[in-house]
Design a protein around this motif. Structure first.
Motif, PDB file in Angstrom:
ATOM      1  N   SER A  74     -20.256 -42.139 -26.042  1.00 15.22           N
ATOM      2  CA  SER A  74     -20.934 -41.753 -27.289  1.00 15.22           C
ATOM      3  C   SER A  74     -22.436 -41.982 -27.115  1.00 15.22           C
ATOM      4  N   GLY A  75     -23.200 -41.511 -28.091  1.00  7.72           N
ATOM      5  CA  GLY A  75     -24.637 -41.786 -28.081  1.00  7.72           C
ATOM      6  C   GLY A  75     -24.902 -43.274 -28.258  1.00  7.72           C
ATOM      7  N   THR A  76     -24.079 -43.915 -29.067  1.00 15.44           N
ATOM      8  CA  THR A  76     -24.224 -45.353 -29.286  1.00 15.44           C
ATOM      9  C   THR A  76     -24.025 -46.100 -27.965  1.00 15.44           C
ATOM     10  N   ASP A  77     -23.003 -45.697 -27.214  1.00 13.98           N
ATOM     11  CA  ASP A  77     -22.764 -46.338 -25.913  1.00 13.98           C
ATOM     12  C   ASP A  77     -23.897 -46.042 -24.944  1.00 13.98           C
ATOM     13  N   ALA A  78     -24.476 -44.865 -25.030  1.00 20.26           N
ATOM     14  CA  ALA A  78     -25.618 -44.535 -24.158  1.00 20.26           C
ATOM     15  C   ALA A  78     -26.742 -45.540 -24.414  1.00 20.26           C
ATOM     16  N   LEU A  79     -26.991 -45.831 -25.681  1.00 21.73           N
ATOM     17  CA  LEU A  79     -28.043 -46.795 -26.037  1.00 21.73           C
ATOM     18  C   LEU A  79     -27.667 -48.209 -25.584  1.00 21.73           C
ATOM     19  N   LEU A  80     -26.439 -48.596 -25.886  1.00 16.67           N
ATOM     20  CA  LEU A  80     -25.988 -49.955 -25.553  1.00 16.67           C
ATOM     21  C   LEU A  80     -26.076 -50.202 -24.047  1.00 16.67           C
ATOM     22  N   PHE A  99     -36.459 -46.078 -39.674  1.00 17.04           N
ATOM     23  CA  PHE A  99     -36.084 -44.803 -40.305  1.00 17.04           C
ATOM     24  C   PHE A  99     -35.289 -43.980 -39.286  1.00 17.04           C
ATOM     25  N   THR A 100     -34.025 -44.385 -39.120  1.00 19.90           N
ATOM     26  CA  THR A 100     -33.152 -43.791 -38.107  1.00 19.90           C
ATOM     27  C   THR A 100     -31.715 -44.089 -38.466  1.00 19.90           C
ATOM     28  N   PHE A 101     -30.810 -43.520 -37.678  1.00 26.05           N
ATOM     29  CA  PHE A 101     -29.396 -43.848 -37.811  1.00 26.05           C
ATOM     30  C   PHE A 101     -29.181 -45.280 -37.322  1.00 26.05           C
ATOM     31  N   THR A 102     -28.242 -45.961 -37.938  1.00 23.95           N
ATOM     32  CA  THR A 102     -28.069 -47.393 -37.654  1.00 23.95           C
ATOM     33  C   THR A 102     -27.859 -47.729 -36.184  1.00 23.95           C
ATOM     34  N   ALA A 103     -27.232 -46.818 -35.425  1.00 22.91           N
ATOM     35  CA  ALA A 103     -26.901 -47.134 -34.016  1.00 22.91           C
ATOM     36  C   ALA A 103     -28.124 -47.581 -33.226  1.00 22.91           C
ATOM     37  N   THR A 104     -29.295 -47.016 -33.539  1.00 20.89           N
ATOM     38  CA  THR A 104     -30.514 -47.328 -32.784  1.00 20.89           C
ATOM     39  C   THR A 104     -30.779 -48.836 -32.761  1.00 20.89           C
ATOM     40  N   ALA A 105     -30.735 -49.442 -33.937  1.00 21.96           N
ATOM     41  CA  ALA A 105     -31.031 -50.879 -34.026  1.00 21.96           C
ATOM     42  C   ALA A 105     -29.774 -51.723 -33.823  1.00 21.96           C
ATOM     43  N   PRO A 145     -38.154 -45.643 -28.996  1.00 21.10           N
ATOM     44  CA  PRO A 145     -38.521 -44.604 -29.959  1.00 21.10           C
ATOM     45  C   PRO A 145     -37.354 -43.642 -30.181  1.00 21.10           C
ATOM     46  N   VAL A 146     -37.295 -43.078 -31.376  1.00 23.25           N
ATOM     47  CA  VAL A 146     -36.271 -42.079 -31.707  1.00 23.25           C
ATOM     48  C   VAL A 146     -36.988 -40.746 -31.879  1.00 23.25           C
ATOM     49  N   HIS A 147     -36.470 -39.696 -31.290  1.00 28.10           N
ATOM     50  CA  HIS A 147     -37.047 -38.356 -31.510  1.00 28.10           C
ATOM     51  C   HIS A 147     -36.339 -37.781 -32.743  1.00 28.10           C
ATOM     52  N   GLU A 171     -35.496 -43.900 -24.610  1.00 25.98           N
ATOM     53  CA  GLU A 171     -35.616 -42.867 -25.643  1.00 25.98           C
ATOM     54  C   GLU A 171     -34.281 -42.691 -26.364  1.00 25.98           C
ATOM     55  N   ASP A 172     -34.305 -42.758 -27.676  1.00 29.34           N
ATOM     56  CA  ASP A 172     -33.133 -42.352 -28.441  1.00 29.34           C
ATOM     57  C   ASP A 172     -33.278 -40.849 -28.681  1.00 29.34           C
ATOM     58  N   ALA A 173     -32.671 -40.103 -27.758  1.00 28.14           N
ATOM     59  CA  ALA A 173     -32.758 -38.637 -27.814  1.00 28.14           C
ATOM     60  C   ALA A 173     -31.452 -38.061 -28.360  1.00 28.14           C
ATOM     61  N   ALA A 174     -30.745 -38.876 -29.159  1.00 29.44           N
ATOM     62  CA  ALA A 174     -29.438 -38.459 -29.684  1.00 29.44           C
ATOM     63  C   ALA A 174     -29.523 -37.124 -30.428  1.00 29.44           C
ATOM     64  N   GLN A 175     -30.668 -36.882 -31.098  1.00 26.30           N
ATOM     65  CA  GLN A 175     -30.784 -35.678 -31.936  1.00 26.30           C
ATOM     66  C   GLN A 175     -31.602 -34.586 -31.263  1.00 26.30           C
ATOM     67  N   SER A 176     -31.986 -34.788 -30.010  1.00 26.22           N
ATOM     68  CA  SER A 176     -33.053 -33.908 -29.523  1.00 26.22           C
ATOM     69  C   SER A 176     -32.787 -33.241 -28.186  1.00 26.22           C
ATOM     70  N   ILE A 195     -28.411 -39.505 -25.068  1.00 27.39           N
ATOM     71  CA  ILE A 195     -28.006 -38.281 -25.766  1.00 27.39           C
ATOM     72  C   ILE A 195     -26.664 -38.517 -26.451  1.00 27.39           C
ATOM     73  N   SER A 196     -26.502 -37.903 -27.624  1.00 28.00           N
ATOM     74  CA  SER A 196     -25.210 -37.949 -28.319  1.00 28.00           C
ATOM     75  C   SER A 196     -24.609 -36.552 -28.357  1.00 28.00           C
ATOM     76  N   PHE A 197     -23.306 -36.474 -28.143  1.00 28.97           N
ATOM     77  CA  PHE A 197     -22.598 -35.189 -28.272  1.00 28.97           C
ATOM     78  C   PHE A 197     -21.652 -35.224 -29.470  1.00 28.97           C
ATOM     79  N   THR A 200     -21.650 -32.982 -34.785  1.00 25.80           N
ATOM     80  CA  THR A 200     -22.714 -32.300 -35.548  1.00 25.80           C
ATOM     81  C   THR A 200     -23.983 -32.062 -34.720  1.00 25.80           C
ATOM     82  N   LYS A 201     -24.017 -32.571 -33.510  1.00 25.65           N
ATOM     83  CA  LYS A 201     -25.250 -32.463 -32.731  1.00 25.65           C
ATOM     84  C   LYS A 201     -25.451 -31.046 -32.169  1.00 25.65           C
ATOM     85  N   ASN A 202     -26.679 -30.741 -31.725  1.00 23.13           N
ATOM     86  CA  ASN A 202     -26.978 -29.388 -31.233  1.00 23.13           C
ATOM     87  C   ASN A 202     -26.102 -29.017 -30.035  1.00 23.13           C
TER      88      ASN A 202
HETATM   89  C1  LIG Z   1     -30.762 -41.236 -33.910  1.00 22.22           C
HETATM   90  C2  LIG Z   1     -29.353 -41.486 -33.467  1.00 22.22           C
HETATM   91  N1  LIG Z   1     -29.117 -42.484 -32.606  1.00 22.22           N
HETATM   92  C3  LIG Z   1     -27.880 -42.741 -32.169  1.00 22.22           C
HETATM   93  C4  LIG Z   1     -26.797 -42.013 -32.588  1.00 22.22           C
HETATM   94  C5  LIG Z   1     -25.429 -42.409 -32.148  1.00 22.22           C
HETATM   95  O1  LIG Z   1     -24.717 -41.394 -31.519  1.00 22.22           O
HETATM   96  P1  LIG Z   1     -23.121 -41.357 -31.584  1.00 22.22           P
HETATM   97  O2  LIG Z   1     -22.729 -40.989 -32.956  1.00 22.22           O
HETATM   98  O3  LIG Z   1     -22.761 -40.309 -30.570  1.00 22.22           O
HETATM   99  O4  LIG Z   1     -22.640 -42.698 -31.173  1.00 22.22           O
HETATM  100  C6  LIG Z   1     -27.001 -40.945 -33.460  1.00 22.22           C
HETATM  101  C7  LIG Z   1     -25.899 -40.073 -33.900  1.00 22.22           C
HETATM  102  O5  LIG Z   1     -25.190 -40.133 -34.758  1.00 22.22           O
HETATM  103  C8  LIG Z   1     -28.314 -40.684 -33.935  1.00 22.22           C
HETATM  104  O6  LIG Z   1     -28.545 -39.707 -34.802  1.00 22.22           O
END
Ligand SMILES: Cc1ncc(COP(=O)(O)O)c(C=O)c1O
Length: 382
Positions: A74-80, A99-105, A145-147, A171-176, A195-197, A200-202
């Motif tokens: 997941s994108g969360t695991d990519a960050l972790l 000002f982001t989705f919770t996973a970032t922090a 940073p989050v894009h 880079e939190d490029a989950a949305q970009s 990156i997140s797949f 809902t992502k692009n």
């Molecule tokens: C800015 C941001 N970071 C992290 C995530 C986490 O990605 P995922 O839902 O794939 O774990 C998302 C997506 O929901 C996101 O929008």
């Protein structure tokens, strides 16, 4: 799209139902390709870390002009895993945006490190680099940073600050995915790009999935071990790790969809332009830095009449969303950090005024017109 024509006085009025996204419309034309990929994986009998994942890693690395891709769950695991791979530990500090989705922090906090927030630039909603330096301490290890919404953060400044303080940039490029900063693909600029797949992502899979991009071979090796319980080879564990792998089946679907990504992002840009052209006199439309290629993962407008507009759109069949209604420093989960209302004024005021309109490649011109006409009607009557 659900459409109904009814009479209002002497005029015919068209009413539509428009969702925030319609994945059935994206997948119907791909159905045959998806079924072929499914059969291929089924018949291979190989479901974890096989040819599909490694081919997709190579393809996405080449798409983003990066040396390596590491497929994760997941994108969360990519960050972790990225934070782990650069050595973030308990009591370290990581500077990011509230000002982001919770996973970032969240991933920072889950590692026992401290998310240190900086306010946003009110034009782009991305982290304000002018604040970053004021937050650096001897404990700071990285900038995250989050894009946001698909537009790059101010990467030149962020990378310069990081270099002068010997910090890593994740880079939190989950949305970009597909977005660019000065012609470089987002996710390829820092030590690692995440990156997140999520559906809902692009670029989305049929479940959860993610990818880390990196140009650093050592980081790539650590990521590969971390996603596999820390194993260097079978049943040999020099470190602890996780079970955070991208599935073969998801990689097979993503390989199909990657071919369409640029076309889909192009269509999002067209829709964004149509929105810009029609509603910019009434709401604050997205500001795009000239050197950025925006992916329009979200098309988020800003207005003081946000709540009334959202209700009006809903009553007229148009779904919208708020990204994000409460900045992270005011969420109970982060209360232990000790932040309070007023600490990040730009994030707080954006969270009260921001509204994301439907934007996805399959949205028709007629539907876009309906959304803009409904918004114009609202402003003429309010
Ligand atoms: C800015 C941001 N970071 C992290 C995530 C986490 O990605 P995922 O839902 O794939 O774990 C998302 C997506 O929901 C996101 O929008």
């Amino acid at each position: 799209m659900w459409k109904e024509i009814f009479k209002e006085g002497n005029r015919s009025k068209i009413s539509m139902k428009i969702g925030l996204i319609d994945l059935k419309k994206q997948h119907t034309p791909l159905e045959n390709e998806i079924k072929v990929a499914f059969d291929r994986v089924l018949k291979s009998g190989m479901f974890i870390l096989g040819d599909e994942v490694s081919s997709f890693e190579t393809e996405i690395a080449s798409y983003t002009n990066c040396k390596y891709g590491v497929g994760v769950a997941s994108g969360t695991d990519a960050l972790l895993l990225s934070l782990k791979a650069i050595g973030i530990e308990r009591n370290d500090e990581v500077i990011t945006t509230p000002f982001t989705f919770t996973a970032t922090a969240e991933v920072v906090a889950l590692l026992g490190a401290r998310p240190v927030f900086c306010d946003i630039d009110p034009k782009t909603y991305n982290i304000n680099p002018d604040e970053i330096e004021t937050k650096i301490t001897s404990k700071t290890k990285a900038i995250l940073p989050v894009h946001l919404y698909g537009q790059s953060a101010d990467m030149d400044l962020i990378l310069q600050i990081a270099e002068s303080h010997n910090l890593k940039v994740i880079e939190d490029a989950a949305q970009s995915i597909g977005g660019e900063y000065r012609r470089k693909k987002l996710g390829s600029l820092g030590t690692a790009g995440c990156i997140s797949f999520f559906p809902t992502k692009n670029l989305s899979c049929l479940g959860d999935g993610g990818m880390v991009l990196t140009n650093d071979e050592e980081i790539r090796d650590r990521l590969q071990r971390l996603r596999l319980h820390g194993a260097r080879e079978k049943y040999r564990y020099p470190t602890l790790g996780y079970n955070n792998r991208l599935d073969e089946i998801q990689a097979a679907f993503l390989r199909i969809k990657l071919k369409y990504l640029d076309g889909w992002n192009e269509r999002r840009k067209e829709i964004a332009k149509a929105y810009d052209d029609s509603i910019a006199d009434y709401v604050q439309t997205p500001y795009v830095e000239p050197h950025n290629l925006h992916t329009y993962h979200q098309y988020s407008i800003r207005t003081k009449k946000r709540d009334e507009l959202q209700k009006y759109l809903k009553d007229n069949g148009v779904a919208t969303a708020i990204h994000y209604p409460i900045p992270l420093h005011l969420q109970p989960a982060y209360s232990y950090l000790g932040y309070k209302e007023g600490d990040f004024k730009e994030s707080e005021s954006a969270s009260k005024e921001i509204l994301s309109l439907p934007i996805y490649p399959e949205l028709t011109d007629e539907e876009v017109d309906y959304v803009t006409e409904t918004i114009l009607k609202f402003f003429k009557s309010h």
